[in-house]
Design an enzyme around this catalytic site. Structure first.
Site, PDB file in Angstrom:
ATOM      1  N   ASP A  17     -38.550  -5.625 -24.545  1.00 59.17           N
ATOM      2  CA  ASP A  17     -39.118  -5.198 -25.421  1.00 59.17           C
ATOM      3  C   ASP A  17     -38.263  -5.613 -26.861  1.00 59.17           C
ATOM      4  OD1 ASP A  17     -41.767  -3.097 -26.374  1.00 59.17           O
ATOM      5  OD2 ASP A  17     -40.102  -3.771 -27.861  1.00 59.17           O
TER       6      ASP A  17
ATOM      7  N   ASP B  33     -43.008  -6.628 -22.649  1.00 62.98           N
ATOM      8  CA  ASP B  33     -43.602  -6.523 -24.161  1.00 62.98           C
ATOM      9  C   ASP B  33     -44.561  -7.998 -24.325  1.00 62.98           C
ATOM     10  OD1 ASP B  33     -44.545  -5.938 -26.646  1.00 62.98           O
ATOM     11  OD2 ASP B  33     -42.561  -6.554 -27.539  1.00 62.98           O
TER      12      ASP B  33
ATOM     13  N   ASP C 206     -28.664 -25.067  37.673  1.00 59.60           N
ATOM     14  CA  ASP C 206     -27.874 -25.907  36.622  1.00 59.60           C
ATOM     15  C   ASP C 206     -28.110 -27.202  37.226  1.00 59.60           C
ATOM     16  OD1 ASP C 206     -25.291 -25.116  34.777  1.00 59.60           O
ATOM     17  OD2 ASP C 206     -25.153 -26.961  35.883  1.00 59.60           O
TER      18      ASP C 206
ATOM     19  N   ASN D  42     -26.167 -37.530  29.985  1.00 58.68           N
ATOM     20  CA  ASN D  42     -25.885 -37.827  28.223  1.00 58.68           C
ATOM     21  C   ASN D  42     -24.967 -38.923  28.111  1.00 58.68           C
ATOM     22  OD1 ASN D  42     -27.794 -35.897  27.070  1.00 58.68           O
ATOM     23  ND2 ASN D  42     -26.335 -34.178  27.659  1.00 58.68           N
TER      24      ASN D  42
ATOM     25  N   GLU E 120     -27.995 -26.762  29.940  1.00 62.51           N
ATOM     26  CA  GLU E 120     -28.759 -27.359  31.350  1.00 62.51           C
ATOM     27  C   GLU E 120     -28.792 -26.233  32.095  1.00 62.51           C
ATOM     28  OE1 GLU E 120     -25.641 -28.252  30.263  1.00 62.51           O
ATOM     29  OE2 GLU E 120     -24.438 -28.855  31.952  1.00 62.51           O
TER      30      GLU E 120
HETATM   31 MG   LIG Z   1     -43.068  -6.555 -29.505  1.00 57.26          MG
END
Ligand SMILES: [Mg+2]
Length: 455
Positions: A9, A53, A328, A336, A371
């Protein structure tokens, strides 16, 4: 329940007055005297509610509200516009601009406290879900909330034993584009359970039933709990309205009903209901995703831990056997290194398929590491588990694995270790440890084989 509330305000006396009222209810008060300061404090302090406000020099309350709602770090903070009595149209404009609520000056203690209670109730649910969703977003499980999903016409159910006033209200709402049903039209409350309703409008003037009891009933029922309840109340019976808000109603509107105010309140309450619903759905989906391994579609380690614990308890109670196979892929690193990670992923997916194809529906197949896979076999003695493991080993070794879109075929084998529950006192760790030891024996014994640790 106390909150951290930001009061904005431009007039110091107004700020002090609100501060005194809020601190009397043990809330923590932060203050700002203009728009830019309000945005800055909101960002830095993350208040739970903002009392804003409207009339301020420079940046007015509408602009502050729009900016708060446009910023994802502050958009979820409920904003209550504080307007002068003469600004009847402005307050609706404020709600339409994204504010959750409004209060008129001079601020009435009862209205102030009831609005704050209602907003905090909403905050509690929404913030918990938001946190859970945020962790889901971090782990990549969920995309971010699309707020457009929130803004569709509302489905409204009107509960009032006065046929004329509820019929009139339904017509007003339909004229505003909503789907409204009255209790008389529906015949009973069934619609609340079968079809999704966003907002329930409940008259506190009803005589043929106790409206307060009804609110309690709705809030107890998981199906109807998230539905926002707006009370129609008598401006001279604050006690009853306050009781309704305490029990779980989200908002209230006094007679005579102002159509614009009603429209704005419906919109805000619908958003709340949908926001919470959407977050819930996302959380449910996130929970599902969080127990599934994305690459293979098998369950993950987290899920396995929970399941194994449950299987152990059930086996112990029913004196039933329980076995576990840990497997496994042999020389997976070489796959890979030689053929790339894409080929490695193809192998993992194919292993997942062959595992699933060779277990019973009651078995639980999990990818527990890079794995490494585990199959939980409830109600299965050791010898049958070993036979199942042997079947899986053969299914892997028998046929080459097509990788990289079928451009290459790889010969893959697995090693496996089997363990079986050994009576009371045996723990999940013991069971996993024995399977791991058996798997190690299979590896050192030449791979492409099954070993078990005998009882
Ligand atoms: Mg005011």
């Amino acid at each position: 329940m106390t909150a951290r509330i930001l009061v904005v305000d431009d007039i110091e006396a107004n700020r002090r007055l609100l501060q005194a009222k809020l601190e009397a209810q043990y809330h923590t008060v932060l203050m700002a005297e203009n728009g830019p300061q309000a945005l800055e404090v909101a960002q830095r302090e993350n208040p739970e509610i903002i009392l804003l406000d409207v009339m301020m020099p420079g940046m007015d309350g509408y602009e502050v509200c729009q900016r708060l709602k446009a910023d994802p770090t502050t958009s979820y903070i409920p904003v209550v516009m504080v307007t002068a009595l003469s600004e009847m149209e402005d307050r609706v404009k404020g709600l339409a601009a994204g504010a959750e609520d409004f209060l008129t000056k001079p601020v009435d203690d009862f209205l102030l406290n009831s609005r704050i209670t209602a907003l905090m109730r909403y905050n509690t649910v929404a913030s918990e879900l938001r946190q859970r969703e945020a962790s889901g977003i971090r782990s990549g499980a969920m995309e971010e909330l699309n707020r457009d999903e929130v803004d569709r016409p509302s489905r409204i159910f009107i509960v009032d034993d006065d046929a004329r006033s509820s019929g009139r209200l339904a017509n007003t709402l339909r004229a505003q584009g909503h789907k409204a049903t009255t209790l008389m039209e529906a015949g009973d409350m069934g619609e609340l359970a079968t079809e999704r309703v966003d907002v329930l409008i409940l008259s506190l003037f009803a005589r043929s039933f106790d409206p307060l009891k009804l609110i309690a009933h709705f809030k107890m029922n998981p199906v109807t709990r998230s539905i926002s309840v707006i009370l129609i109340c008598d401006p001279h019976d604050k006690a009853k309205a306050l009781r309704g808000l305490e029990i779980g109603a989200s908002d209230m509107i006094t007679i005579p009903i102002d159509r614009q105010e009603l429209a704005a309140r419906i919109r805000t309450q619908t958003r709340r209901t949908r926001y919470i619903d959407i977050l819930r759905q996302r959380v449910d989906r996130g929970l599902e995703l969080s127990v599934i391994d994305q690459l293979t579609g098998l369950h993950n380690r987290r899920y396995m831990n929970g399941q194994l614990e449950q299987f152990m308890q059930r086996a112990a109670r029913g004196n039933q056997p329980l076995s576990l196979m840990m497997t496994d892929i042999d020389h997976f690193k070489a796959v890979n290194d030689t053929h790339g990670h894409q080929a490695g992923d193809d192998v993992l997916r194919e292993i997942g398929k062959r595992l699933r194809a060779n277990v019973r529906p009651t078995d639980v197949v999990c990818r527990t590491g890079g794995e490494e896979f585990v199959v939980l076999m409830p109600n299965t003695p050791g010898d049958l588990a070993c036979a199942a493991a042997e079947r899986i080993r053969k299914a892997v070794a028998a046929e080459e694995f097509p990788v990289l879109g079928g451009s290459q075929n790889l010969r893959i084998t697995v090693s496996a270790g089997v363990s079986t529950l050994q009576g009371a006192g045996d723990t999940t760790d013991d069971l996993m440890h024995r399977a791991d030891t058996a798997l190690y024996q299979a590896k050192t014994g030449g791979r492409n084989r099954v070993e078990s640790i005998a009882a």
